[in-house]
Motif scaffolding. Structure first.
Motif, PDB file in Angstrom:
ATOM      1  N   PHE A 262       0.843  -1.191   0.000  1.00  0.00           N
ATOM      2  CA  PHE A 262       0.000   0.000   0.000  1.00  0.00           C
ATOM      3  C   PHE A 262       0.875   1.237   0.000  1.00  0.00           C
ATOM      4  CE2 PHE A 262      -2.162   3.396   2.407  1.00  0.00           C
ATOM      5  CZ  PHE A 262      -3.207   3.626   1.533  1.00  0.00           C
ATOM      6  N   GLN A 263       0.662   2.067  -1.002  1.00  0.00           N
ATOM      7  CA  GLN A 263       1.375   3.330  -1.083  1.00  0.00           C
ATOM      8  C   GLN A 263       0.464   4.336  -1.768  1.00  0.00           C
ATOM      9  OE1 GLN A 263       4.947   3.289  -3.477  1.00  0.00           O
ATOM     10  NE2 GLN A 263       5.806   5.034  -2.388  1.00  0.00           N
ATOM     11  N   LYS A 264       0.168   5.449  -1.098  1.00  0.00           N
ATOM     12  CA  LYS A 264      -0.690   6.457  -1.697  1.00  0.00           C
ATOM     13  C   LYS A 264       0.040   7.078  -2.881  1.00  0.00           C
ATOM     14  CE  LYS A 264      -3.002   7.605   2.641  1.00  0.00           C
ATOM     15  NZ  LYS A 264      -3.275   8.662   3.642  1.00  0.00           N
ATOM     16  N   GLN A 265      -0.483   6.848  -4.065  1.00  0.00           N
ATOM     17  CA  GLN A 265       0.182   7.360  -5.256  1.00  0.00           C
ATOM     18  C   GLN A 265      -0.825   7.499  -6.390  1.00  0.00           C
ATOM     19  OE1 GLN A 265       3.139   4.399  -5.957  1.00  0.00           O
ATOM     20  NE2 GLN A 265       1.698   2.894  -6.694  1.00  0.00           N
ATOM     21  N   GLU A 266      -0.486   8.339  -7.325  1.00  0.00           N
ATOM     22  CA  GLU A 266      -1.331   8.529  -8.495  1.00  0.00           C
ATOM     23  C   GLU A 266      -1.058   7.393  -9.477  1.00  0.00           C
ATOM     24  OE1 GLU A 266      -4.215  10.763 -10.612  1.00  0.00           O
ATOM     25  OE2 GLU A 266      -3.398  11.061  -8.604  1.00  0.00           O
ATOM     26  N   PHE A 267      -2.115   6.769  -9.972  1.00  0.00           N
ATOM     27  CA  PHE A 267      -1.965   5.730 -10.983  1.00  0.00           C
ATOM     28  C   PHE A 267      -2.430   6.275 -12.326  1.00  0.00           C
ATOM     29  CE2 PHE A 267      -1.988   1.547 -12.796  1.00  0.00           C
ATOM     30  CZ  PHE A 267      -3.008   1.572 -13.716  1.00  0.00           C
ATOM     31  N   THR A 268      -1.693   5.973 -13.365  1.00  0.00           N
ATOM     32  CA  THR A 268      -2.119   6.356 -14.710  1.00  0.00           C
ATOM     33  C   THR A 268      -1.957   5.173 -15.639  1.00  0.00           C
ATOM     34  OG1 THR A 268       0.036   7.058 -15.566  1.00  0.00           O
ATOM     35  CG2 THR A 268      -1.186   8.669 -14.273  1.00  0.00           C
ATOM     36  N   ASN A 269      -2.545   5.291 -16.818  1.00  0.00           N
ATOM     37  CA  ASN A 269      -2.474   4.168 -17.756  1.00  0.00           C
ATOM     38  C   ASN A 269      -1.064   3.938 -18.280  1.00  0.00           C
ATOM     39  OD1 ASN A 269      -2.241   6.394 -19.351  1.00  0.00           O
ATOM     40  ND2 ASN A 269      -4.047   6.014 -20.579  1.00  0.00           N
ATOM     41  N   LEU A 270      -0.149   4.893 -18.085  1.00  0.00           N
ATOM     42  CA  LEU A 270       1.215   4.695 -18.568  1.00  0.00           C
ATOM     43  C   LEU A 270       1.909   3.557 -17.828  1.00  0.00           C
ATOM     44  CD1 LEU A 270       2.612   8.313 -19.121  1.00  0.00           C
ATOM     45  CD2 LEU A 270       1.708   6.708 -20.801  1.00  0.00           C
TER      46      LEU A 270
ATOM     47  N   SER B  73      -7.537   0.874 -19.785  1.00  0.00           N
ATOM     48  CA  SER B  73      -7.419   1.742 -18.613  1.00  0.00           C
ATOM     49  C   SER B  73      -7.348   3.212 -18.985  1.00  0.00           C
ATOM     50  CB  SER B  73      -6.174   1.367 -17.796  1.00  0.00           C
ATOM     51  OG  SER B  73      -4.984   1.632 -18.529  1.00  0.00           O
ATOM     52  N   LYS B  74      -7.023   3.492 -20.242  1.00  0.00           N
ATOM     53  CA  LYS B  74      -6.801   4.882 -20.659  1.00  0.00           C
ATOM     54  C   LYS B  74      -7.959   5.821 -20.322  1.00  0.00           C
ATOM     55  CE  LYS B  74      -4.888   7.494 -24.514  1.00  0.00           C
ATOM     56  NZ  LYS B  74      -5.681   8.719 -24.336  1.00  0.00           N
ATOM     57  N   PRO B  75      -9.207   5.482 -20.656  1.00  0.00           N
ATOM     58  CA  PRO B  75     -10.292   6.427 -20.360  1.00  0.00           C
ATOM     59  C   PRO B  75     -10.553   6.615 -18.871  1.00  0.00           C
ATOM     60  CG  PRO B  75     -10.959   4.795 -21.989  1.00  0.00           C
ATOM     61  CD  PRO B  75      -9.696   4.303 -21.368  1.00  0.00           C
ATOM     62  N   PHE B  76     -10.208   5.612 -18.061  1.00  0.00           N
ATOM     63  CA  PHE B  76     -10.494   5.683 -16.631  1.00  0.00           C
ATOM     64  C   PHE B  76      -9.348   6.314 -15.843  1.00  0.00           C
ATOM     65  CE2 PHE B  76     -12.918   2.049 -18.278  1.00  0.00           C
ATOM     66  CZ  PHE B  76     -14.189   2.396 -17.879  1.00  0.00           C
ATOM     67  N   PHE B  77      -8.103   6.067 -16.272  1.00  0.00           N
ATOM     68  CA  PHE B  77      -6.932   6.549 -15.535  1.00  0.00           C
ATOM     69  C   PHE B  77      -5.948   7.196 -16.513  1.00  0.00           C
ATOM     70  CE2 PHE B  77      -8.526   2.565 -13.711  1.00  0.00           C
ATOM     71  CZ  PHE B  77      -9.008   3.039 -12.502  1.00  0.00           C
ATOM     72  N   SER B  78      -6.424   8.206 -17.203  1.00  0.00           N
ATOM     73  CA  SER B  78      -5.652   8.787 -18.295  1.00  0.00           C
ATOM     74  C   SER B  78      -4.549   9.713 -17.792  1.00  0.00           C
ATOM     75  CB  SER B  78      -6.584   9.564 -19.227  1.00  0.00           C
ATOM     76  OG  SER B  78      -5.849  10.120 -20.281  1.00  0.00           O
ATOM     77  N   ALA B  79      -3.340   9.541 -18.327  1.00  0.00           N
ATOM     78  CA  ALA B  79      -2.243  10.476 -18.075  1.00  0.00           C
ATOM     79  C   ALA B  79      -2.274  11.587 -19.106  1.00  0.00           C
ATOM     80  CB  ALA B  79      -0.900   9.754 -18.132  1.00  0.00           C
ATOM     81  N   ILE B  80      -2.595  11.219 -20.337  1.00  0.00           N
ATOM     82  CA  ILE B  80      -2.674  12.188 -21.432  1.00  0.00           C
ATOM     83  C   ILE B  80      -4.099  12.164 -21.967  1.00  0.00           C
ATOM     84  CG2 ILE B  80      -1.763  12.848 -23.682  1.00  0.00           C
ATOM     85  CD1 ILE B  80       0.784  11.297 -22.978  1.00  0.00           C
ATOM     86  N   GLU B  81      -4.813  13.249 -21.760  1.00  0.00           N
ATOM     87  CA  GLU B  81      -6.196  13.307 -22.211  1.00  0.00           C
ATOM     88  C   GLU B  81      -6.264  13.264 -23.737  1.00  0.00           C
ATOM     89  OE1 GLU B  81      -8.976  13.281 -20.482  1.00  0.00           O
ATOM     90  OE2 GLU B  81      -7.934  13.212 -18.550  1.00  0.00           O
ATOM     91  N   SER B  82      -7.230  12.544 -24.258  1.00  0.00           N
ATOM     92  CA  SER B  82      -7.423  12.484 -25.702  1.00  0.00           C
ATOM     93  C   SER B  82      -8.131  13.747 -26.172  1.00  0.00           C
ATOM     94  CB  SER B  82      -8.250  11.250 -26.083  1.00  0.00           C
ATOM     95  OG  SER B  82      -7.578  10.076 -25.708  1.00  0.00           O
ATOM     96  N   ILE B  83      -7.575  14.389 -27.190  1.00  0.00           N
ATOM     97  CA  ILE B  83      -8.205  15.582 -27.754  1.00  0.00           C
ATOM     98  C   ILE B  83      -9.134  15.134 -28.868  1.00  0.00           C
ATOM     99  CG2 ILE B  83      -7.803  17.700 -29.051  1.00  0.00           C
ATOM    100  CD1 ILE B  83      -5.311  18.142 -27.449  1.00  0.00           C
ATOM    101  N   ARG B  84     -10.426  15.347 -28.665  1.00  0.00           N
ATOM    102  CA  ARG B  84     -11.422  14.860 -29.605  1.00  0.00           C
ATOM    103  C   ARG B  84     -11.840  15.957 -30.583  1.00  0.00           C
ATOM    104  NH1 ARG B  84     -10.053   9.847 -28.781  1.00  0.00           N
ATOM    105  NH2 ARG B  84     -10.886   8.905 -26.875  1.00  0.00           N
ATOM    106  N   PRO B  85     -12.080  15.589 -31.832  1.00  0.00           N
ATOM    107  CA  PRO B  85     -12.559  16.576 -32.812  1.00  0.00           C
ATOM    108  C   PRO B  85     -14.034  16.899 -32.598  1.00  0.00           C
ATOM    109  CG  PRO B  85     -12.348  14.427 -33.843  1.00  0.00           C
ATOM    110  CD  PRO B  85     -11.811  14.289 -32.448  1.00  0.00           C
ATOM    111  N   ASN B  86     -14.533  17.814 -33.368  1.00  0.00           N
ATOM    112  CA  ASN B  86     -15.927  18.238 -33.327  1.00  0.00           C
ATOM    113  C   ASN B  86     -16.845  17.016 -33.339  1.00  0.00           C
ATOM    114  OD1 ASN B  86     -18.534  19.270 -34.018  1.00  0.00           O
ATOM    115  ND2 ASN B  86     -17.556  21.113 -34.816  1.00  0.00           N
ATOM    116  N   ARG B  87     -17.791  16.975 -32.412  1.00  0.00           N
ATOM    117  CA  ARG B  87     -18.682  15.816 -32.299  1.00  0.00           C
ATOM    118  C   ARG B  87     -19.468  15.553 -33.579  1.00  0.00           C
ATOM    119  NH1 ARG B  87     -17.886  17.802 -27.349  1.00  0.00           N
ATOM    120  NH2 ARG B  87     -17.951  16.395 -25.545  1.00  0.00           N
ATOM    121  N   MET B  88     -19.736  16.601 -34.348  1.00  0.00           N
ATOM    122  CA  MET B  88     -20.485  16.434 -35.588  1.00  0.00           C
ATOM    123  C   MET B  88     -19.662  15.686 -36.635  1.00  0.00           C
ATOM    124  SD  MET B  88     -23.226  17.591 -34.584  1.00  0.00           S
ATOM    125  CE  MET B  88     -24.131  17.334 -36.105  1.00  0.00           C
TER     126      MET B  88
END
Length: 387
Positions: free
Chosen positions: A221-229, A263-278
């Protein structure tokens, strides 16, 4: 805008498009979904910036990646709109039309500085946590406080020569409902007691899934940030720990925690930049809803794969991580619905165990409790064994 300033701005756009191209490509390698449209859009942006000119490239960027507008609409406007207006599907067309008028005005007046500031603000808003998250990703360590967890202690009770299959079934976020206003809505306790499962008191060390699961399976147990990396590193650590407890067993890790793409969408280190929803919307039907992480079909496909792993084969230890409580809403009606849905999933799991692995040693637990509902302790979790 002076020539040197324009050149710097052009390079900022090119770097932005390269970032979108690279991150989207990595995301799509093993998990193709409708957001792959960002790849040709980013390449087109680079071409327009180099060959057509900055003025048109900036207009293209603001049209195809309305990041600042998304922040304004979804974070500021929508939460404060009347409920009837939120349900009025035309509101996006209304505000989208206003955004187009805004772009036309900028283009007509040639206010390139204003447009660039709007675009940079949007990019900053999406990736504001980038440096902190990447920093924490490289802080991941296998060190930490080591003490046997409740799960490890129960696994140690099983005779080393016992060849029965072992299933560690995690119902993500399932709260201990006893004593809460939601106790009357849950059937889990009665279902499991009827199947000769015995409850044990369990309070999670953390209400963060990766930290809680890591402690349960490894005792660390160690309090730490987890990311998908570091998903692969965590996956190896969990597998290694289970192998250490049951060295003669085949180990299977069925969890998003060990899979970068899942794991990327739940614990993302780098947010995905999405284009226009249309631009993205027409590709929903082409790629298929089961590949859109978070959709109901995705959860069905993911859980079907875990259920299929309950096969009754001897000398195996399988950790099956079911994604149950992920509505992320404090509303009572939503939580009640999630409880019912999780109980239905539990019924499927029990049926599969009875038909395919009746001799199995089974531990059914949650990594933590309900995190979003006021008045409920997010660390109060469940823990049941059938041996």
């Amino acid at each position: 805008m002076s020539a040197p300033s324009k050149r710097i701005a052009e390079w900022l756009l090119i770097l932005f498009y390269l970032f979108v191209f690279a991150t989207t490509l990595v995301e799509q390698v093993e998990f193709l979904n409708e957001n792959a449209i960002a790849i040709p859009i980013a390449l087109a942006g680079i071409y327009i910036t180099i060959c057509v000119g900055f003025r048109y490239s900036l207009f293209y960027a603001l049209l195809v990646f309305p990041l600042g507008f998304d922040w304004l609409y979804f974070q500021v406007m929508a939460p404060h709109l009347p409920a009837f207006f939120i349900r009025f599907h035309q509101n996006r067309w209304i505000f989208g039309g206003l955004y187009l008028l805004f772009l036309g005005f900028l283009f007509w007046k040639n206010w390139l500085y204003v447009g660039l500031i709007c675009f940079l603000f949007g990019g900053f808003w999406v990736e504001k946590n980038l440096f902190t998250q990447v920093y924490h990703a490289f802080q991941f360590s296998h060190e930490g406080l080591i003490s046997p967890s409740i799960l490890q202690r129960n696994l140690a009770r099983i005779d080393s020569n016992d060849q029965s299959p072992i299933y560690l079934i995690c119902l993500d976020g399932y709260p201990k409902l006893a004593g809460s206003p939601y106790a009357k809505f849950g059937r889990l306790d009665s279902i499991l007691r009827q199947e000769k499962f015995h409850p044990q008191d369990y309070v999670a060390h953390s209400f963060q899934t990766p930290v809680a699961v890591r402690y349960l399976l490894t005792g660390r147990f160690q309090k730490q940030e987890f990311t998908n990396l570091n998903a692969a590193a965590l996956g190896r650590e969990l597998t290694s720990s289970l192998r250490g407890i049951r060295p003669k067993n085949q180990i299977y890790l069925g969890s998003i925690l060990g899979n970068y793409n899942l794991s990327k969408p739940f614990f993302s280190a780098i947010e995905s930049i999405r284009p226009n929803r249309m631009f993205v919307k027409p590709f929903h039907t082409v790629v298929g809803d089961e590949n859109r992480i978070g959709s109901s079909k995705f959860f069905e496909k993911y859980h079907a794969g875990l259920l299929a792993q309950i096969d009754g084969k001897t000398r195996q230890t399988k950790f099956l991580h079911f994604l149950t409580f992920h509505g992320l809403s404090a509303e009572k009606r939503v939580l009640v619905k999630e409880i019912s849905w999780a109980d239905q999933l539990l019924i499927q799991i029990i049926h599969r165990l009875k038909t395919q692995a009746p001799q199995a040693k089974v531990i059914i637990f949650s990594d933590h409790g309900e995190r979003e509902t006021k008045g409920m302790d997010p660390r109060r979790a469940i823990f049941y064994v059938n041996f």
